[in-house]
Scaffold this motif. Structure first.
Motif, short mmCIF file in Angstrom:
data_model
loop_
_atom_site.label_atom_id
_atom_site.label_comp_id
_atom_site.label_asym_id
_atom_site.label_seq_id
_atom_site.Cartn_x
_atom_site.Cartn_y
_atom_site.Cartn_z
N TYR A 1 12.10 8.82 -12.57
CA TYR A 1 12.91 8.68 -13.32
C TYR A 1 13.83 7.32 -13.15
CZ TYR A 1 13.06 13.55 -12.99
OH TYR A 1 12.22 14.93 -13.06
N ILE A 2 14.50 7.01 -12.52
CA ILE A 2 14.13 5.07 -11.90
C ILE A 2 13.22 4.08 -12.78
CG2 ILE A 2 15.21 3.19 -10.63
CD1 ILE A 2 16.11 4.96 -8.34
N ARG A 3 11.54 4.07 -12.65
CA ARG A 3 10.58 3.44 -13.66
C ARG A 3 11.42 3.60 -15.05
NH1 ARG A 3 6.25 4.51 -15.58
NH2 ARG A 3 5.79 7.08 -14.61
N VAL A 4 11.92 4.46 -15.37
CA VAL A 4 11.23 4.85 -16.83
C VAL A 4 12.54 4.42 -17.34
CG1 VAL A 4 11.98 7.20 -18.55
CG2 VAL A 4 9.89 8.09 -17.41
N LEU A 5 13.33 4.31 -16.70
CA LEU A 5 14.98 3.91 -17.46
C LEU A 5 14.93 2.59 -17.19
CD1 LEU A 5 17.47 5.94 -15.72
CD2 LEU A 5 16.92 6.34 -18.06
N LYS A 6 14.46 1.90 -16.49
CA LYS A 6 14.19 0.00 -16.15
C LYS A 6 13.37 -0.33 -17.53
CE LYS A 6 13.94 -0.60 -11.50
NZ LYS A 6 13.87 -1.07 -10.33
N LEU A 7 12.23 1.14 -18.03
CA LEU A 7 11.48 0.91 -19.09
C LEU A 7 12.31 0.56 -20.59
CD1 LEU A 7 7.99 2.38 -18.10
CD2 LEU A 7 8.90 -0.31 -18.86
N ALA A 8 13.12 1.88 -20.90
CA ALA A 8 14.38 2.21 -21.59
C ALA A 8 15.47 1.06 -21.69
CB ALA A 8 15.03 3.37 -21.00
N ARG A 9 15.41 0.93 -23.65
CA ARG A 9 16.32 -0.37 -23.95
C ARG A 9 16.87 0.84 -25.29
NH1 ARG A 9 14.02 -2.13 -29.13
NH2 ARG A 9 12.16 -1.44 -29.34
N LYS A 10 18.09 -0.64 -25.43
CA LYS A 10 18.91 0.15 -26.79
C LYS A 10 18.14 -0.83 -27.82
CE LYS A 10 23.54 -0.65 -28.33
NZ LYS A 10 24.59 -0.75 -28.38
N PRO A 11 17.94 0.65 -29.30
CA PRO A 11 17.11 0.03 -29.80
C PRO A 11 18.21 -0.90 -30.73
CG PRO A 11 18.24 2.82 -30.30
CD PRO A 11 18.33 2.11 -28.85
N THR A 12 17.54 -2.23 -31.57
CA THR A 12 18.14 -2.57 -32.76
C THR A 12 18.97 -1.62 -33.28
OG1 THR A 12 15.83 -2.46 -34.33
CG2 THR A 12 16.50 -4.35 -32.14
N ARG A 13 19.97 -2.12 -33.91
CA ARG A 13 20.11 -1.12 -35.71
C ARG A 13 19.64 -1.50 -36.78
NH1 ARG A 13 25.73 -1.06 -37.20
NH2 ARG A 13 25.97 -1.63 -35.60
N GLU A 14 18.20 -1.71 -36.60
CA GLU A 14 17.61 -1.35 -37.65
C GLU A 14 16.79 -0.38 -37.33
OE1 GLU A 14 13.36 -3.89 -39.48
OE2 GLU A 14 14.88 -5.21 -39.32
N GLU A 15 16.11 0.03 -35.95
CA GLU A 15 15.19 1.29 -35.36
C GLU A 15 16.17 1.93 -35.87
OE1 GLU A 15 11.73 -1.31 -32.25
OE2 GLU A 15 14.58 -0.50 -31.63
N PHE A 16 17.72 2.08 -35.22
CA PHE A 16 18.30 3.05 -35.20
C PHE A 16 18.49 4.45 -36.45
CE2 PHE A 16 22.43 5.27 -36.10
CZ PHE A 16 22.17 6.03 -35.14
N ASN A 17 18.39 2.83 -37.84
CA ASN A 17 18.84 3.01 -39.31
C ASN A 17 17.79 3.65 -39.56
OD1 ASN A 17 20.73 2.36 -39.69
ND2 ASN A 17 20.75 0.70 -40.58
N MET A 18 16.16 3.38 -39.70
CA MET A 18 15.16 3.83 -39.23
C MET A 18 14.54 5.64 -38.41
SD MET A 18 11.86 3.89 -41.00
CE MET A 18 12.38 2.35 -42.13
N ILE A 19 15.02 5.62 -37.72
CA ILE A 19 14.73 6.78 -37.18
C ILE A 19 15.69 7.74 -37.78
CG2 ILE A 19 15.51 7.59 -35.07
CD1 ILE A 19 14.71 5.18 -33.43
N ALA A 20 17.26 7.57 -37.84
CA ALA A 20 17.27 8.24 -38.45
C ALA A 20 17.57 8.65 -39.54
CB ALA A 20 19.60 7.62 -38.97
N LYS A 21 16.99 7.09 -40.39
CA LYS A 21 15.87 8.10 -41.94
C LYS A 21 15.24 8.83 -41.61
CE LYS A 21 17.80 3.56 -44.20
NZ LYS A 21 17.25 2.94 -44.78
N VAL A 22 13.92 8.81 -41.19
CA VAL A 22 12.96 9.48 -40.68
C VAL A 22 13.84 11.25 -40.56
CG1 VAL A 22 11.07 9.59 -39.65
CG2 VAL A 22 11.74 7.69 -40.93
N SER A 23 14.73 11.33 -39.39
CA SER A 23 14.92 11.92 -39.01
C SER A 23 15.72 13.27 -39.85
CB SER A 23 16.13 11.88 -38.00
OG SER A 23 15.57 11.79 -36.65
#
Length: 62
Positions: free
Chosen positions: A15-37
């Motif tokens: 679980y720690i390894r996965v959390l270290k690889l995770a990062r906060k999405p940029t605003r552009e990535e978030f907007n794209m994910i929101a639109k697709v959803s």
């Protein structure tokens, strides 16, 4: 009796390894994910409405 179901891993290092690889999405990535959803929700909702309308209106015709 073996049902073929395994319990999730309890190794905290995985679980720690996965959390270290995770990062906060940029605003552009978030907007794209929101639109697709939202598009997906809209498409699924439209299909459901059409099926509902057909199943409630077709029996009235016959």
């Amino acid at each position: 009796m073996d049902l073929g179901v395994t319990l999730p891993s309890t190794n905290i290092n995985e679980y720690i390894r996965v959390l270290k690889l995770a990062r906060k999405p940029t605003r552009e990535e978030f907007n794209m994910i929101a639109k697709v959803s939202m598009a997906g929700i809209g498409i699924i909702g439209s299909i459901g409405f059409v099926i509902y309308a057909l199943l409630t209106e077709l029996p009235k015709m016959f």
